[in-house]
Write a protein that holds these residues in place. Structure first.
Motif, PDB file in Angstrom:
ATOM      1  N   ILE A  95      38.979  32.872  50.003  1.00  0.00           N
ATOM      2  CA  ILE A  95      39.312  33.971  49.077  1.00  0.00           C
ATOM      3  C   ILE A  95      39.707  33.390  47.712  1.00  0.00           C
ATOM      4  CG2 ILE A  95      40.906  35.860  48.606  1.00  0.00           C
ATOM      5  CD1 ILE A  95      41.120  36.230  51.701  1.00  0.00           C
ATOM      6  N   LEU A  99      37.881  33.901  44.171  1.00  0.00           N
ATOM      7  CA  LEU A  99      38.557  34.405  42.962  1.00  0.00           C
ATOM      8  C   LEU A  99      38.383  33.432  41.807  1.00  0.00           C
ATOM      9  CD1 LEU A  99      41.870  35.822  44.510  1.00  0.00           C
ATOM     10  CD2 LEU A  99      39.973  37.139  43.507  1.00  0.00           C
ATOM     11  N   MET A 102      33.637  30.952  43.075  1.00  0.00           N
ATOM     12  CA  MET A 102      32.672  30.440  44.046  1.00  0.00           C
ATOM     13  C   MET A 102      32.170  31.565  44.961  1.00  0.00           C
ATOM     14  SD  MET A 102      32.757  27.357  42.957  1.00  0.00           S
ATOM     15  CE  MET A 102      31.940  26.276  44.132  1.00  0.00           C
ATOM     16  N   ARG A 128      41.472  43.128  47.586  1.00  0.00           N
ATOM     17  CA  ARG A 128      41.538  42.531  46.253  1.00  0.00           C
ATOM     18  C   ARG A 128      40.830  43.360  45.185  1.00  0.00           C
ATOM     19  NH1 ARG A 128      44.249  40.946  43.143  1.00  0.00           N
ATOM     20  NH2 ARG A 128      45.571  41.839  44.736  1.00  0.00           N
ATOM     21  N   CYS A 129      39.622  43.828  45.487  1.00  0.00           N
ATOM     22  CA  CYS A 129      38.871  44.559  44.473  1.00  0.00           C
ATOM     23  C   CYS A 129      39.624  45.836  44.079  1.00  0.00           C
ATOM     24  CB  CYS A 129      37.464  44.891  44.998  1.00  0.00           C
ATOM     25  SG  CYS A 129      36.438  45.716  43.763  1.00  0.00           S
ATOM     26  N   TYR A 130      40.020  46.604  45.062  1.00  0.00           N
ATOM     27  CA  TYR A 130      40.699  47.875  44.772  1.00  0.00           C
ATOM     28  C   TYR A 130      42.050  47.640  44.111  1.00  0.00           C
ATOM     29  CZ  TYR A 130      42.026  52.764  45.476  1.00  0.00           C
ATOM     30  OH  TYR A 130      42.383  54.082  45.283  1.00  0.00           O
ATOM     31  N   GLY A 134      39.571  47.072  40.306  1.00  0.00           N
ATOM     32  CA  GLY A 134      38.156  46.752  40.123  1.00  0.00           C
ATOM     33  C   GLY A 134      37.909  45.557  39.216  1.00  0.00           C
ATOM     34  N   ARG A 135      38.968  44.849  38.842  1.00  0.00           N
ATOM     35  CA  ARG A 135      38.789  43.702  37.923  1.00  0.00           C
ATOM     36  C   ARG A 135      38.356  42.441  38.653  1.00  0.00           C
ATOM     37  NH1 ARG A 135      44.031  42.914  34.346  1.00  0.00           N
ATOM     38  NH2 ARG A 135      42.631  41.621  33.097  1.00  0.00           N
ATOM     39  N   GLN A 136      38.625  42.377  39.961  1.00  0.00           N
ATOM     40  CA  GLN A 136      38.286  41.166  40.712  1.00  0.00           C
ATOM     41  C   GLN A 136      37.394  41.511  41.901  1.00  0.00           C
ATOM     42  OE1 GLN A 136      42.413  39.959  41.520  1.00  0.00           O
ATOM     43  NE2 GLN A 136      42.038  38.130  40.296  1.00  0.00           N
ATOM     44  N   SER A 137      36.688  40.523  42.390  1.00  0.00           N
ATOM     45  CA  SER A 137      35.922  40.717  43.605  1.00  0.00           C
ATOM     46  C   SER A 137      36.016  39.454  44.449  1.00  0.00           C
ATOM     47  CB  SER A 137      34.457  41.029  43.279  1.00  0.00           C
ATOM     48  OG  SER A 137      33.876  39.941  42.592  1.00  0.00           O
ATOM     49  N   GLY A 169      36.900  48.214  52.116  1.00  0.00           N
ATOM     50  CA  GLY A 169      36.798  46.984  51.332  1.00  0.00           C
ATOM     51  C   GLY A 169      35.962  45.921  52.014  1.00  0.00           C
ATOM     52  N   LEU A 170      35.751  46.077  53.325  1.00  0.00           N
ATOM     53  CA  LEU A 170      34.893  45.126  54.037  1.00  0.00           C
ATOM     54  C   LEU A 170      33.518  45.746  54.249  1.00  0.00           C
ATOM     55  CD1 LEU A 170      37.282  43.876  56.905  1.00  0.00           C
ATOM     56  CD2 LEU A 170      36.894  42.842  54.646  1.00  0.00           C
ATOM     57  N   LYS A 171      32.505  44.908  54.293  1.00  0.00           N
ATOM     58  CA  LYS A 171      31.194  45.327  54.763  1.00  0.00           C
ATOM     59  C   LYS A 171      30.947  44.633  56.097  1.00  0.00           C
ATOM     60  CE  LYS A 171      29.275  46.316  50.203  1.00  0.00           C
ATOM     61  NZ  LYS A 171      28.119  46.156  49.275  1.00  0.00           N
ATOM     62  N   ASN A 192      28.687  41.013  46.287  1.00  0.00           N
ATOM     63  CA  ASN A 192      29.941  40.642  45.621  1.00  0.00           C
ATOM     64  C   ASN A 192      31.193  41.025  46.389  1.00  0.00           C
ATOM     65  OD1 ASN A 192      28.869  39.345  43.352  1.00  0.00           O
ATOM     66  ND2 ASN A 192      28.397  41.315  42.403  1.00  0.00           N
ATOM     67  N   ASN A 193      31.034  41.335  47.664  1.00  0.00           N
ATOM     68  CA  ASN A 193      32.171  41.798  48.466  1.00  0.00           C
ATOM     69  C   ASN A 193      32.315  40.952  49.732  1.00  0.00           C
ATOM     70  OD1 ASN A 193      32.967  44.491  47.090  1.00  0.00           O
ATOM     71  ND2 ASN A 193      30.728  44.516  47.165  1.00  0.00           N
TER      72      ASN A 193
END
Lengths: 379, 324
Positions: A95, A99, A102, A128-130, A134-137, A169-171, A192-193
């Motif tokens: 993770i 961030l 990579m 993290r994304c939420y 939405g600034r990070q993935s 948040g997970l796929k 990107n997730n």
């Protein structure tokens, strides 16, 4: 051995999108699921030097059942490496690396090990994304293998897709064929997730027509594996294979089953499933996991909520019983459902009172299409 | 230049200004918090300012930092935007995470603060991961994990130290030992008072410093950062400090021994540095007043900005669960 439905025969073009026209030649190229995974890793690593692969045993002599073969030699020990037995910490590591720009890939020889890492997966990667507005993935891919057979037992054979799919948040991806495995793994790595990529160990030696080079199967798009008009069978992973066997047998009784493979548990191709249920009016759901609060419950609820009026019969589910996996082969044998159980459920929704016509039963007993190959010990 | 030489008059004044600014911002939040308009758990940093200031004064653009839910000091020391922090506390769209994360999830990615977390210890391995990323890119950047004494009780603390040391990653592990996990004293949770010594078990340097002395924190951090940048691997720094208020919110902690609290207040990190700088002739009363006035004006403006900012629109509820 191959799945009865090949990529070209069974997969409508809109569900299998090559990266670019011309990437796929017309020649049939049979590859095992294990090789398809390996090819996807080679393709993804070659395309993007931000990717790296880490996991327990990724470069040991067994090479995650062959799926990581040749990677260390080709991409070097800095990008392909073994790790300490610290699943949670090491998930935090990927993770943090993500961030910092990579695109890591982590591998677990058994999905059971991901439970060590649920804190980092569910509390951190998924949020993290939420939680960043939405600034990070967190573009990470976590490969996790489901064991089955040879006494894998309570802690080496769980099928945890519903656990992960519950968490926003997970796929969650669950291929059933070598073709899908390669295209979906490339899509997962390039997504990107955080993606939990679940590989069933008993699919590993099954071959399919797998194109050379880079291609993607989109996340969130299912596929109709076999068209039919009488009953929709929504099945995932190894159960797609068993459902296709059941379909062949059901034909002996004049029952025409449609097999729908969602391919990704989350995001889910809701429309594809509903379209099929509206057409056939009957639904059987076949999961590799337990019944309670599982994927099969989700699909049943979806059909009840969205197309109740189209249903001509109650929905039936074919799942594991709600007990841990027994180790002894005597109980293991009756623990896992197969083609006959699926056929029985289909006959039930067809109004045959749960009775399987002898012709169907005989067909399964004498089937020329064997079950998915068992693997043998020690591991 | 060694660590002692690096402590220039300008550096000292900057450290003081950073700490004074954190203190006054936190004091203002403590005053406003009972209004019930900042509707998120908020963990104040009063008493611990020297750690964030001393740590961050060693970092440059491109370095990354991972912190805890008590991260206002870290955010501000790294140069995070005060308006965006204040708006975040008020749950506003102009907040640093658009109101989605709140005080416990502050980020300032452009300034290097990549993650903070409501969950104890959760970001420690992420710093190791960022260090791994820098190693793979062959940069000279460092990654810093800041965590509390409670964080060292989590498994990921040990897992992260082991991995970072195994791979000689450019990481600095900074423990802010404030002795309390919510109301529970360190002595009731850990078998020995030796956090810094655990570094030795993981084959890296470990030092204990007075976490209320910004210059001491700065020097230890400087050495650790230089070591990381030259590829010699990670270090662990235990900064012993003290949280003046309750674990969360603006009240005092009723369970504290008043004598213990008084002792630490007497060793206030902001006032300690202030006295030193005044004695050394680096700071006049006039400078102090001017700094306070500047900071206070900035705070008033930030609070106004936060209060006047719009809340997120209802359609933002479902936005941003997944990255495009």
């Amino acid at each position: 051995m191959s799945v009865p439905v090949s990529r070209r025969a069974g997969v409508p073009a809109r569900h299998a999108e090559p990266a670019a026209p011309g990437d796929i030649s017309d020649a049939v190229r049979m590859r095992a699921f294990r090789q398809a995974i390996n090819e996807a890793l080679h393709e993804a690593m070659a395309r993007d030097d931000r990717t790296f692969i880490m996991g327990e045993g990724v470069d040991d002599p067994k090479l995650i059942f062959g799926s990581t073969a040749g990677l260390k030699e080709r991409f070097g020990p800095e990008r392909v490496f073994d790790i300490p037995l610290s699943e949670n910490g090491m998930t935090g590591v990927i993770i943090g690396a993500a961030l910092a720009g990579m695109r890591p890939i982590m591998t677990h020889q058994r999905i059971d090990f991901t439970l060590y890492a649920m804190d980092q997966i569910a509390n951190h990667a998924a949020k993290r994304c939420y939680a960043s507005g939405g600034r990070q993935s967190v573009p990470i891919t976590i490969r996790a293998l489901v064991g089955c057979g040879w006494g894998q037992g309570p802690q080496h054979s769980q099928s945890l897709q519903s656990v992960f799919a519950h968490i926003p948040g997970l796929k969650v991806v669950m291929p059933s064929s070598a073709y899908d495995a390669k295209g979906l793994l490339i899509s997962s790595i390039e997504d990107n997730n955080p993606v939990i990529f679940i590989e069933h160990r008993r699919l590993y030696e099954i071959e399919d027509d797998v194109p050379d080079g880079h291609y993607k199967v989109p996340l969130g798009r299912g596929v109709v594996k076999c068209e039919g008009k009488d009953v929709t069978v929504v099945a995932v992973s190894l159960m797609v294979f068993e459902s296709i066997r059941a379909r062949q047998a059901l034909a002996e009784a004049g029952i025409d089953a449609e097999i729908v493979d969602p391919r990704t548990i989350k995001p889910l191709d809701v429309n594809l499933i509903l379209e099929s249920v509206r057409k056939t009016g009957r639904l059987v759901i076949v999961d590799t996991a337990w019944k309670t609060c599982g994927f099969s419950a989700e699909i049943a609820a979806l059909a009840a909520e969205e197309c109740f009026g189209a249903l001509k019969a109650p929905i039936r589910r074919v799942t594991l019983p709600d007990v841990p996996t027994p180790t002894t082969s005597a109980l293991e044998k009756i623990y896992y459902p197969g083609a006959l159980d699926i056929a029985r459920a289909a006959c039930d929704v067809m109004g045959l009172g749960g009775k399987v016509p002898p012709a169907v039963e005989a067909s399964i007993a004498g089937m020329t299409t064997p079950t998915a190959p068992q693997f043998f010990g020690p591991f | 230049m060694d660590a002692v030489d690096a402590v220039t008059p300008d550096l000292k004044k900057n450290l003081y200004r950073t700490m004074l600014r954190i203190r006054r911002i936190e004091e203002k939040i403590a005053v406003l918090y009972p209004e019930q308009e900042m509707r998120c758990p908020t963990h104040l940093y009063i008493g611990q300012e020297a750690v964030a200031a001393g740590v961050c004064a060693n970092l440059s653009k491109g370095d990354s930092v991972f912190g805890t839910y008590r991260a206002h000091g870290l955010y501000l020391s790294l140069g995070g935007d005060l308006n965006a922090m204040m708006a975040e506390l008020y749950g506003k769209r102009t907040g640093c995470t658009r109101g989605k994360g709140g005080s416990m999830q502050l980020i300032a990615p452009d300034e290097g603060l990549l993650c903070t977390s409501a969950l104890v210890g959760g970001t420690i391995p992420m710093a190791a991961g960022a260090g791994l990323a820098e190693r793979l890119r062959r940069s000279d950047r460092v990654a810093v994990a800041v965590f509390g004494d409670g964080g060292t009780e989590e498994g990921v603390f040990h897992e992260s130290l082991n991995f970072a040391s195994l791979k000689k990653l450019p990481v600095v592990f900074v423990c802010e030992n404030n002795f309390y996990a919510v109301y529970t004293h360190f002595s009731q949770r850990q078998c020995a008072d030796n956090i810094y010594e655990r570094a030795h078990a993981y084959a890296m340097p470990g030092v204990r410093v007075d976490g209320n002395d910004a210059l001491e924190v700065y020097r230890a951090m400087r050495e650790a950062v230089m070591r990381a940048r030259r590829g010699a691997g990670p270090s662990l720094i235990e900064c012993r400090t003290y949280r003046w208020l309750e674990h969360v919110g603006a009240s005092s902690d009723v369970t504290r021994d008043p004598e213990e609290l008084d002792e630490w207040i007497a060793r206030c990190p902001v006032r300690t540095l202030q006295h030193r700088l005044v004695e050394e002739g680096l700071l006049s009363e006039e400078d102090i007043h001017r700094m306070k006035a500047e900071v206070d004006a900035e705070i008033v403006a930030a609070v106004r900005f936060a209060k006047e900012s719009p809340f997120p629109a209802p359609e933002e509820l479902e936005a941003g669960v997944y990255a495009p």
